[in-house]
Design a protein around this motif. Structure first.
Motif, PDB file in Angstrom:
ATOM      1  N   GLN A  24       0.805  -1.216   0.000  1.00 35.67           N
ATOM      2  CA  GLN A  24       0.000   0.000   0.000  1.00 35.67           C
ATOM      3  C   GLN A  24       0.843   1.274   0.000  1.00 35.67           C
ATOM      4  O   GLN A  24       0.494   2.244  -0.667  1.00 35.67           O
ATOM      5  CB  GLN A  24      -0.908   0.029   1.238  1.00 35.67           C
ATOM      6  CG  GLN A  24      -1.818  -1.181   1.384  1.00 35.67           C
ATOM      7  CD  GLN A  24      -2.542  -1.166   2.711  1.00 35.67           C
ATOM      8  OE1 GLN A  24      -2.788  -0.120   3.302  1.00 35.67           O
ATOM      9  NE2 GLN A  24      -2.886  -2.340   3.217  1.00 35.67           N
ATOM     10  N   TRP A  25       1.930   1.276   0.775  1.00 34.88           N
ATOM     11  CA  TRP A  25       2.684   2.529   0.869  1.00 34.88           C
ATOM     12  C   TRP A  25       3.454   2.803  -0.413  1.00 34.88           C
ATOM     13  O   TRP A  25       3.746   1.894  -1.189  1.00 34.88           O
ATOM     14  CB  TRP A  25       3.574   2.556   2.095  1.00 34.88           C
ATOM     15  CG  TRP A  25       4.671   1.519   2.208  1.00 34.88           C
ATOM     16  CD1 TRP A  25       5.243   0.786   1.200  1.00 34.88           C
ATOM     17  CD2 TRP A  25       5.323   1.100   3.405  1.00 34.88           C
ATOM     18  NE1 TRP A  25       6.205  -0.048   1.689  1.00 34.88           N
ATOM     19  CE2 TRP A  25       6.291   0.126   3.040  1.00 34.88           C
ATOM     20  CE3 TRP A  25       5.217   1.466   4.740  1.00 34.88           C
ATOM     21  CZ2 TRP A  25       7.123  -0.496   3.970  1.00 34.88           C
ATOM     22  CZ3 TRP A  25       6.053   0.846   5.660  1.00 34.88           C
ATOM     23  CH2 TRP A  25       6.985  -0.120   5.274  1.00 34.88           C
ATOM     24  N   GLN A  26       3.750   4.060  -0.656  1.00 32.77           N
ATOM     25  CA  GLN A  26       4.479   4.462  -1.856  1.00 32.77           C
ATOM     26  C   GLN A  26       5.457   5.569  -1.483  1.00 32.77           C
ATOM     27  O   GLN A  26       5.081   6.582  -0.890  1.00 32.77           O
ATOM     28  CB  GLN A  26       3.522   4.963  -2.946  1.00 32.77           C
ATOM     29  CG  GLN A  26       4.223   5.338  -4.248  1.00 32.77           C
ATOM     30  CD  GLN A  26       3.253   5.825  -5.305  1.00 32.77           C
ATOM     31  OE1 GLN A  26       2.035   5.835  -5.091  1.00 32.77           O
ATOM     32  NE2 GLN A  26       3.768   6.225  -6.453  1.00 32.77           N
ATOM     33  N   TRP A  50      13.873   8.088   6.002  1.00 29.37           N
ATOM     34  CA  TRP A  50      13.235   6.766   5.894  1.00 29.37           C
ATOM     35  C   TRP A  50      11.755   6.923   5.576  1.00 29.37           C
ATOM     36  O   TRP A  50      11.223   6.228   4.704  1.00 29.37           O
ATOM     37  CB  TRP A  50      13.392   5.996   7.214  1.00 29.37           C
ATOM     38  CG  TRP A  50      12.529   4.770   7.260  1.00 29.37           C
ATOM     39  CD1 TRP A  50      12.819   3.538   6.742  1.00 29.37           C
ATOM     40  CD2 TRP A  50      11.201   4.658   7.808  1.00 29.37           C
ATOM     41  NE1 TRP A  50      11.761   2.670   6.942  1.00 29.37           N
ATOM     42  CE2 TRP A  50      10.760   3.340   7.598  1.00 29.37           C
ATOM     43  CE3 TRP A  50      10.371   5.552   8.466  1.00 29.37           C
ATOM     44  CZ2 TRP A  50       9.512   2.893   8.019  1.00 29.37           C
ATOM     45  CZ3 TRP A  50       9.121   5.110   8.888  1.00 29.37           C
ATOM     46  CH2 TRP A  50       8.707   3.786   8.668  1.00 29.37           C
ATOM     47  N   PHE A  51      11.073   7.815   6.291  1.00 32.59           N
ATOM     48  CA  PHE A  51       9.643   8.027   6.075  1.00 32.59           C
ATOM     49  C   PHE A  51       9.356   8.393   4.620  1.00 32.59           C
ATOM     50  O   PHE A  51       8.440   7.841   3.992  1.00 32.59           O
ATOM     51  CB  PHE A  51       9.141   9.128   7.007  1.00 32.59           C
ATOM     52  CG  PHE A  51       7.706   9.509   6.781  1.00 32.59           C
ATOM     53  CD1 PHE A  51       6.687   8.799   7.386  1.00 32.59           C
ATOM     54  CD2 PHE A  51       7.369  10.567   5.939  1.00 32.59           C
ATOM     55  CE1 PHE A  51       5.358   9.136   7.160  1.00 32.59           C
ATOM     56  CE2 PHE A  51       6.050  10.912   5.714  1.00 32.59           C
ATOM     57  CZ  PHE A  51       5.041  10.195   6.324  1.00 32.59           C
ATOM     58  N   SER A  58       2.421   7.958  -0.377  1.00 27.80           N
ATOM     59  CA  SER A  58       1.204   7.383   0.202  1.00 27.80           C
ATOM     60  C   SER A  58       1.552   6.586   1.447  1.00 27.80           C
ATOM     61  O   SER A  58       2.491   5.794   1.446  1.00 27.80           O
ATOM     62  CB  SER A  58       0.496   6.468  -0.800  1.00 27.80           C
ATOM     63  OG  SER A  58      -0.603   5.807  -0.173  1.00 27.80           O
ATOM     64  N   MET A  59       0.778   6.801   2.517  1.00 25.50           N
ATOM     65  CA  MET A  59       0.954   6.065   3.759  1.00 25.50           C
ATOM     66  C   MET A  59       0.050   4.837   3.822  1.00 25.50           C
ATOM     67  O   MET A  59       0.054   4.116   4.824  1.00 25.50           O
ATOM     68  CB  MET A  59       0.664   6.977   4.955  1.00 25.50           C
ATOM     69  CG  MET A  59       1.626   8.141   5.088  1.00 25.50           C
ATOM     70  SD  MET A  59       1.219   9.255   6.473  1.00 25.50           S
ATOM     71  CE  MET A  59       1.596   8.203   7.884  1.00 25.50           C
ATOM     72  N   SER A  63      -2.644   6.078   6.861  1.00 22.25           N
ATOM     73  CA  SER A  63      -2.837   7.489   6.542  1.00 22.25           C
ATOM     74  C   SER A  63      -3.723   8.167   7.580  1.00 22.25           C
ATOM     75  O   SER A  63      -4.553   7.530   8.239  1.00 22.25           O
ATOM     76  CB  SER A  63      -3.485   7.638   5.162  1.00 22.25           C
ATOM     77  OG  SER A  63      -2.648   7.144   4.148  1.00 22.25           O
ATOM     78  N   TYR A  64      -3.559   9.466   7.715  1.00 25.28           N
ATOM     79  CA  TYR A  64      -4.395  10.279   8.583  1.00 25.28           C
ATOM     80  C   TYR A  64      -5.563  10.841   7.774  1.00 25.28           C
ATOM     81  O   TYR A  64      -5.428  11.093   6.570  1.00 25.28           O
ATOM     82  CB  TYR A  64      -3.591  11.428   9.180  1.00 25.28           C
ATOM     83  CG  TYR A  64      -2.560  10.999  10.191  1.00 25.28           C
ATOM     84  CD1 TYR A  64      -2.769  11.205  11.551  1.00 25.28           C
ATOM     85  CD2 TYR A  64      -1.381  10.383   9.796  1.00 25.28           C
ATOM     86  CE1 TYR A  64      -1.824  10.812  12.496  1.00 25.28           C
ATOM     87  CE2 TYR A  64      -0.428   9.983  10.735  1.00 25.28           C
ATOM     88  CZ  TYR A  64      -0.659  10.201  12.072  1.00 25.28           C
ATOM     89  OH  TYR A  64       0.282   9.803  12.996  1.00 25.28           O
TER      90      TYR A  64
END
Length: 247
Positions: A24-26, A50-51, A58-59, A63-64
């Motif tokens: 999911q993350w990008q 790193w983040f 995309s988190m 995501s918040y």
């Protein structure tokens, strides 16, 4: 250095919370990271690099709802002069809730643990509110609270306090004896404790002495939760004040 080697504890924690998160993350591009580095006017903290490499676009599931941490959004804010470069502050998240128009910034005057203080400010930087000692703690505490503590059938919230000392120091000792682990490094204002039968988070304002810590505790067995709180009260000088039980 491989991306996963920059923040191994954080990666391990997030993948326990959301096992399919890598699908999911990008991550942001190196060009986007370089542009943000120029706006910062200094090397980015290791955690933030790193983040960005992992989830700078995309988190995914962590995501918040109203906060946009994506590099494209941040770069567009700087390009439109929504906020301007500053040697002390770097915008790292845009808040879309117009009722609370406070965005997330790094405060580079307070570096700590390969990261930096997180503050809430309006775009013009006229209001400043200290938020978390590090972005690492902000993300880990918030996601752990939502995905480990609040999903449990039995929960309680309250306050640990000690007029003579550091709450976290005492909690670490007794919770370690009960088999809890601390999945990421945190300072005196934030605690994340993971056990086989219960999970606990604490946090307090970094503007106050770390002798008062609101907490939330969750697990399947209410009897075990009461035992944990009883051990804390019996084995430390902490005062345990329960505000609410759920479940």
């Amino acid at each position: 250095m491989r991306t996963q080697d920059l923040e191994p504890e954080m990666e391990e924690l997030l993948l326990r919370l959301v096992p399919d998160l890598p699908a999911q993350w990008q991550g942001a591009t190196e060009q986007e990271i370089e542009q943000l580095t120029k706006f910062a006017g200094r090397p980015l903290p290791r955690f933030y690099r790193w983040f960005l490499l992992r989830m700078g676009r995309s988190m995914g599931a962590i995501s918040y709802a109203t906060l946009d941490f994506s590099a494209p959004k941040l770069l567009s804010c700087y390009a439109a002069r929504f906020t301007t470069p500053d040697s002390r502050f770097l915008m790292i998240a845009h808040e879309s809730d117009e009722m609370v128009p406070l965005h997330i910034f790094y405060d580079f005057e307070h570096p700590v643990r390969d990261d930096a203080r997180v503050v809430l400010m309006d775009a013009g930087r006229q209001e400043l509110y200290n938020h978390f000692e590090t972005l690492r703690e902000m993300i880990a505490w918030g996601r752990f609270l939502q995905l480990r503590v609040k999903v449990q059938p039995n929960r309680c919230r309250g306050i640990f306090s000690d007029t003579s000392g550091d709450v976290r120091e005492q909690l670490d000792l007794v919770l370690d004896s009960l088999g809890f682990t601390t999945p990421i490094p945190t300072g005196p204002y934030c605690g994340i404790y993971e056990g086989d039968r219960a999970s606990l988070v604490t946090s307090s304002s970094i503007d106050d002495p770390p002798r008062i810590q609101p907490f939330q505790l969750g697990g399947k067995d209410v009897g075990y939760l009461r035992r944990v709180l009883g051990e804390i009260a019996a084995e430390t000088s902490l005062e345990v004040e329960i505000k609410e039980w759920n479940g």
